[in-house]
Design a protein around this motif. Structure first.
Motif, PDB file in Angstrom:
ATOM      1  N   GLY A  14       0.826  -1.198   0.000  1.00  0.00           N
ATOM      2  CA  GLY A  14       0.000   0.000   0.000  1.00  0.00           C
ATOM      3  C   GLY A  14       0.862   1.251   0.000  1.00  0.00           C
ATOM      4  O   GLY A  14       2.072   1.201   0.215  1.00  0.00           O
ATOM      5  N   PRO A  15       0.237   2.392  -0.238  1.00  0.00           N
ATOM      6  CA  PRO A  15       0.990   3.645  -0.331  1.00  0.00           C
ATOM      7  C   PRO A  15       1.397   4.181   1.042  1.00  0.00           C
ATOM      8  O   PRO A  15       0.822   3.828   2.064  1.00  0.00           O
ATOM      9  CB  PRO A  15      -0.007   4.590  -1.007  1.00  0.00           C
ATOM     10  N   ALA A  16       2.401   5.043   1.041  1.00  0.00           N
ATOM     11  CA  ALA A  16       2.832   5.705   2.266  1.00  0.00           C
ATOM     12  C   ALA A  16       1.810   6.775   2.619  1.00  0.00           C
ATOM     13  O   ALA A  16       1.148   7.355   1.749  1.00  0.00           O
ATOM     14  CB  ALA A  16       4.204   6.332   2.065  1.00  0.00           C
ATOM     15  N   THR A  17       1.706   7.063   3.876  1.00  0.00           N
ATOM     16  CA  THR A  17       0.779   8.120   4.296  1.00  0.00           C
ATOM     17  C   THR A  17       1.369   9.465   3.902  1.00  0.00           C
ATOM     18  O   THR A  17       2.560   9.581   3.590  1.00  0.00           O
ATOM     19  CB  THR A  17       0.550   8.067   5.821  1.00  0.00           C
ATOM     20  N   ALA A  18       0.563  10.494   3.944  1.00  0.00           N
ATOM     21  CA  ALA A  18       1.020  11.830   3.568  1.00  0.00           C
ATOM     22  C   ALA A  18       2.128  12.293   4.498  1.00  0.00           C
ATOM     23  O   ALA A  18       3.099  12.931   4.058  1.00  0.00           O
ATOM     24  CB  ALA A  18      -0.153  12.801   3.584  1.00  0.00           C
ATOM     25  N   ARG A  22       5.974  13.179   3.375  1.00  0.00           N
ATOM     26  CA  ARG A  22       6.536  14.494   3.657  1.00  0.00           C
ATOM     27  C   ARG A  22       7.862  14.365   4.389  1.00  0.00           C
ATOM     28  O   ARG A  22       8.827  15.064   4.082  1.00  0.00           O
ATOM     29  CB  ARG A  22       5.542  15.329   4.463  1.00  0.00           C
ATOM     30  N   GLN A  23       7.965  13.439   5.333  1.00  0.00           N
ATOM     31  CA  GLN A  23       9.203  13.241   6.086  1.00  0.00           C
ATOM     32  C   GLN A  23      10.325  12.750   5.175  1.00  0.00           C
ATOM     33  O   GLN A  23      11.465  13.208   5.278  1.00  0.00           O
ATOM     34  CB  GLN A  23       8.975  12.239   7.226  1.00  0.00           C
ATOM     35  N   ILE A  25      10.619  13.184   1.923  1.00  0.00           N
ATOM     36  CA  ILE A  25      10.996  14.263   1.000  1.00  0.00           C
ATOM     37  C   ILE A  25      11.843  15.301   1.718  1.00  0.00           C
ATOM     38  O   ILE A  25      12.851  15.776   1.188  1.00  0.00           O
ATOM     39  CB  ILE A  25       9.745  14.897   0.363  1.00  0.00           C
ATOM     40  N   ASN A  26      11.460  15.677   2.928  1.00  0.00           N
ATOM     41  CA  ASN A  26      12.223  16.681   3.673  1.00  0.00           C
ATOM     42  C   ASN A  26      13.598  16.169   4.066  1.00  0.00           C
ATOM     43  O   ASN A  26      14.555  16.941   4.169  1.00  0.00           O
ATOM     44  CB  ASN A  26      11.448  17.122   4.913  1.00  0.00           C
ATOM     45  N   ALA A  27      13.743  14.861   4.297  1.00  0.00           N
ATOM     46  CA  ALA A  27      15.034  14.288   4.677  1.00  0.00           C
ATOM     47  C   ALA A  27      15.958  14.133   3.474  1.00  0.00           C
ATOM     48  O   ALA A  27      17.176  14.066   3.637  1.00  0.00           O
ATOM     49  CB  ALA A  27      14.813  12.927   5.346  1.00  0.00           C
ATOM     50  N   SER A  28      15.414  14.113   2.270  1.00  0.00           N
ATOM     51  CA  SER A  28      16.213  13.918   1.070  1.00  0.00           C
ATOM     52  C   SER A  28      17.015  15.171   0.752  1.00  0.00           C
ATOM     53  O   SER A  28      16.550  16.294   0.940  1.00  0.00           O
ATOM     54  CB  SER A  28      15.307  13.587  -0.112  1.00  0.00           C
ATOM     55  N   GLU A  29      18.236  14.986   0.250  1.00  0.00           N
ATOM     56  CA  GLU A  29      19.045  16.140  -0.138  1.00  0.00           C
ATOM     57  C   GLU A  29      18.537  16.778  -1.434  1.00  0.00           C
ATOM     58  O   GLU A  29      18.872  17.904  -1.755  1.00  0.00           O
ATOM     59  CB  GLU A  29      20.503  15.726  -0.300  1.00  0.00           C
ATOM     60  N   PHE A  30      17.726  16.050  -2.185  1.00  0.00           N
ATOM     61  CA  PHE A  30      17.184  16.576  -3.440  1.00  0.00           C
ATOM     62  C   PHE A  30      15.798  17.196  -3.267  1.00  0.00           C
ATOM     63  O   PHE A  30      15.258  17.742  -4.215  1.00  0.00           O
ATOM     64  CB  PHE A  30      17.099  15.458  -4.485  1.00  0.00           C
TER      65      PHE A  30
END
Length: 122
Positions: A14-18, A22-23, A25-30
């Motif tokens: 199943g998909p990740a929760t919103a 968000r966590q 994406i924010n942790a990614s350097e890109f």
């Protein structure tokens, strides 16, 4: 009989929760680089603008031509130009003949060498 330990999968279906998304994406350097939205002008929009500009220029040129005074022209035809000769000179003909012969001889010798080495054992 040997005993084997199997670890169950640690993922989930199943998909990740919103919030999880968000966590990540924010942790990614890109994240900051690729999350910025740009509204760039597409190729279609650029071509459409060029076509409109060309149409405006053509319309303006037509208006300028219609407003310009044109003097009456005479109905006589302009004299025809004399034809230039397309005949080759002696040296040009000789040079072409020499080049053709040299090319033919080189091609023949290369092909004979290649085919001779390929079919030498037969």
């Amino acid at each position: 009989m040997d005993q084997t330990l199997i670890r169950p999968p640690s993922s989930r279906l199943g998909p990740a929760t919103a919030e999880e998304r968000r966590q990540i994406i924010n942790a990614s350097e890109f994240g900051p680089r690729y999350n910025t939205t740009f509204d760039r002008e597409s190729a279609y929009e650029k071509l459409k603008e060029r076509a409109e500009q060309a149409a405006r220029e053509a319309e303006q040129a037509a208006l300028d031509d219609s407003r310009m005074y044109k003097a009456p022209t005479s109905k006589r035809k302009a004299p025809a130009r004399a034809r230039t000769s397309s005949r080759q000179g002696v040296f040009e003909t000789m040079a072409k003949s020499v080049a053709r012969t040299a090319g033919r001889e080189m091609t023949r010798s290369i092909l004979r060498g290649l085919l001779g080495s390929l079919f030498k054992g037969r």
